[in-house]
Design a protein around this motif. Structure first.
Motif, PDB file in Angstrom:
ATOM      1  N   LEU A  80     -24.430  51.332   1.092  1.00  0.00           N
ATOM      2  CA  LEU A  80     -24.214  52.462   0.138  1.00  0.00           C
ATOM      3  C   LEU A  80     -24.483  53.796   0.976  1.00  0.00           C
ATOM      4  O   LEU A  80     -25.322  54.117   1.838  1.00  0.00           O
ATOM      5  N   GLY A 102     -20.218  50.482  -2.241  1.00  0.00           N
ATOM      6  CA  GLY A 102     -20.852  51.230  -1.041  1.00  0.00           C
ATOM      7  C   GLY A 102     -20.389  53.091  -1.128  1.00  0.00           C
ATOM      8  O   GLY A 102     -20.787  53.851  -0.334  1.00  0.00           O
ATOM      9  N   GLU A 113     -20.808  52.248  -6.507  1.00  0.00           N
ATOM     10  CA  GLU A 113     -22.042  52.091  -5.714  1.00  0.00           C
ATOM     11  C   GLU A 113     -22.203  50.784  -5.045  1.00  0.00           C
ATOM     12  O   GLU A 113     -22.576  50.337  -4.085  1.00  0.00           O
ATOM     13  N   ARG A 114     -21.574  49.975  -5.945  1.00  0.00           N
ATOM     14  CA  ARG A 114     -21.761  48.366  -5.545  1.00  0.00           C
ATOM     15  C   ARG A 114     -20.454  48.255  -4.372  1.00  0.00           C
ATOM     16  O   ARG A 114     -20.839  47.438  -3.639  1.00  0.00           O
ATOM     17  N   ARG A 150     -12.762  49.167  -1.118  1.00  0.00           N
ATOM     18  CA  ARG A 150     -13.686  50.492  -1.390  1.00  0.00           C
ATOM     19  C   ARG A 150     -12.870  51.415  -2.484  1.00  0.00           C
ATOM     20  O   ARG A 150     -13.347  51.877  -3.421  1.00  0.00           O
ATOM     21  N   GLY A 163     -20.158  46.419   0.029  1.00  0.00           N
ATOM     22  CA  GLY A 163     -21.484  47.294  -0.331  1.00  0.00           C
ATOM     23  C   GLY A 163     -22.590  46.939   0.432  1.00  0.00           C
ATOM     24  O   GLY A 163     -23.699  47.784   0.608  1.00  0.00           O
ATOM     25  N   PRO A 205     -27.961  48.599  -2.406  1.00  0.00           N
ATOM     26  CA  PRO A 205     -26.771  48.093  -1.513  1.00  0.00           C
ATOM     27  C   PRO A 205     -26.966  48.411  -0.282  1.00  0.00           C
ATOM     28  O   PRO A 205     -27.199  49.752   0.015  1.00  0.00           O
TER      29      PRO A 205
END
Length: 314
Positions: free
Chosen positions: A305, A37, A34-35, A197, A180, A302
């Motif tokens: 995200l 994105g 998630e950091r 990513r 992100g 973020p």
């Protein structure tokens, strides 16, 4: 023994740390994704396949840490699938994540029946055993709670430290956080948003699988399909609870595990004899939801995200 006495026993907190360990491992994996994105809803299935892969590797004759490595690699493979579909192709992260969960769970069931077609009860393995760290384990209360765990638990806490250091003290961590938040700025610096990513999702998925492997190789000594039991979804909530920060997410995992350990013990008291046990099973989830509501109001999501990135587009 009443609730207050339970909270001040070392055995209670030792159990809470043990219950928290798979949550810590998988939450770190989800936090990395998630950091960068990407929301990885495949976590539940990846934990299931990780639990099976690690256990099966040890059952087949490998060492325990080799089994952990097998689980990590299998998790990375599913992370590669997830990231390929969501990052360069830009497919819905919700749909792909749920699809990965269904695929991983179904593949695990098929592999189990293929490898052990006539087994009625899961075979057992020699799992990780508690290891008392010299000197530290002799500290009253804290020693029994923290320093008499299995090596897998110590690894989980070291992983939290490693993730925090990498994310906030290295150029790689800066790049992961940047994709992100503002992937266009990262692309303007000549870095590949797609590669960063995808790498984050692949590595993060490996840690999720290790969280599942803890269940079969440390918490228990066999595999059964219901053992993950929604822990993956809890980990997604813990990332939000922790405001996408490793230290806070660790605190959330221990807090949820403490609620879970508490409800088990309360059922054995006089209060537990008078109240339906379903109430106690609900307790850790209800308390966690309340804590999540309070913490999420101040959380900074973020900015990018779940936002697909296409180079050249604004």
């Amino acid at each position: 023994m009443d609730i207050i006495e339970i909270l001040f026993t070392a055995s209670f907190w030792a159990a809470a740390i043990r219950i928290a360990t798979p949550l810590i491992l998988a939450t770190m994996g989800e936090l990395i994704c998630e950091r960068a994105g990407v929301l990885n809803l495949g976590i539940e299935g990846i934990m299931v396949v990780g639990a099976f892969a690690g256990w099966m590797a040890v059952y087949s004759g490998t060492g325990l840490w080799a089994g952990v490595a097998v689980a990590f690699v299998v998790g990375m493979a599913f992370g590669l699938l997830h990231s390929t579909l969501t990052v360069p192709f830009g497919l819905s992260q919700h749909v792909v994540g749920l699809g990965v969960t269904l695929l991983a769970t179904s593949a695990t069931y098929y592999a189990y029946r293929l490898a052990l077609p006539e087994v009625t009860s899961p075979p057992k393995i020699a799992a990780f055993q508690p290891y008392e760290i010299p000197i530290l384990s002799d500290i009253p209360f804290i020693g029994e709670a923290l320093f008499s765990q299995t090596p897998f638990t110590y690894f989980a806490f070291l992983l939290v430290l490693a993730v925090a250091v990498v994310l906030y003290r290295t150029p790689l961590g800066l790049a992961v956080r940047a994709v992100g938040e503002n992937p266009s700025a990262v692309a303007a610096q000549g870095l590949s948003v797609t590669a960063i990513r995808m790498g984050a999702v692949i590595v993060g998925s490996g840690f999720m699988a290790m969280g599942g492997a803890f269940l079969t190789m440390s918490a228990f000594d066999s595999f059964f399909f219901e053992m993950v039991n929604g822990r993956g979804w809890i980990c997604i909530a813990l990332v939000v609870f922790g405001s996408w920060r490793p230290g806070k997410a660790l605190l959330g995992a221990v807090l949820f595990a403490a609620f879970d350990a508490l409800q088990i013990r309360v059922q054995q008291t006089e209060i537990g004899a008078e109240i339906p046990y379903q109430i106690f099973l609900m307790m850790p989830y209800i308390l966690s939801i309340l804590a999540l509501v309070v913490m999420s109001r101040r959380a900074e999501v973020p900015a990018a995200l779940m936002v697909p990135f296409n180079k050249g587009e604004r």
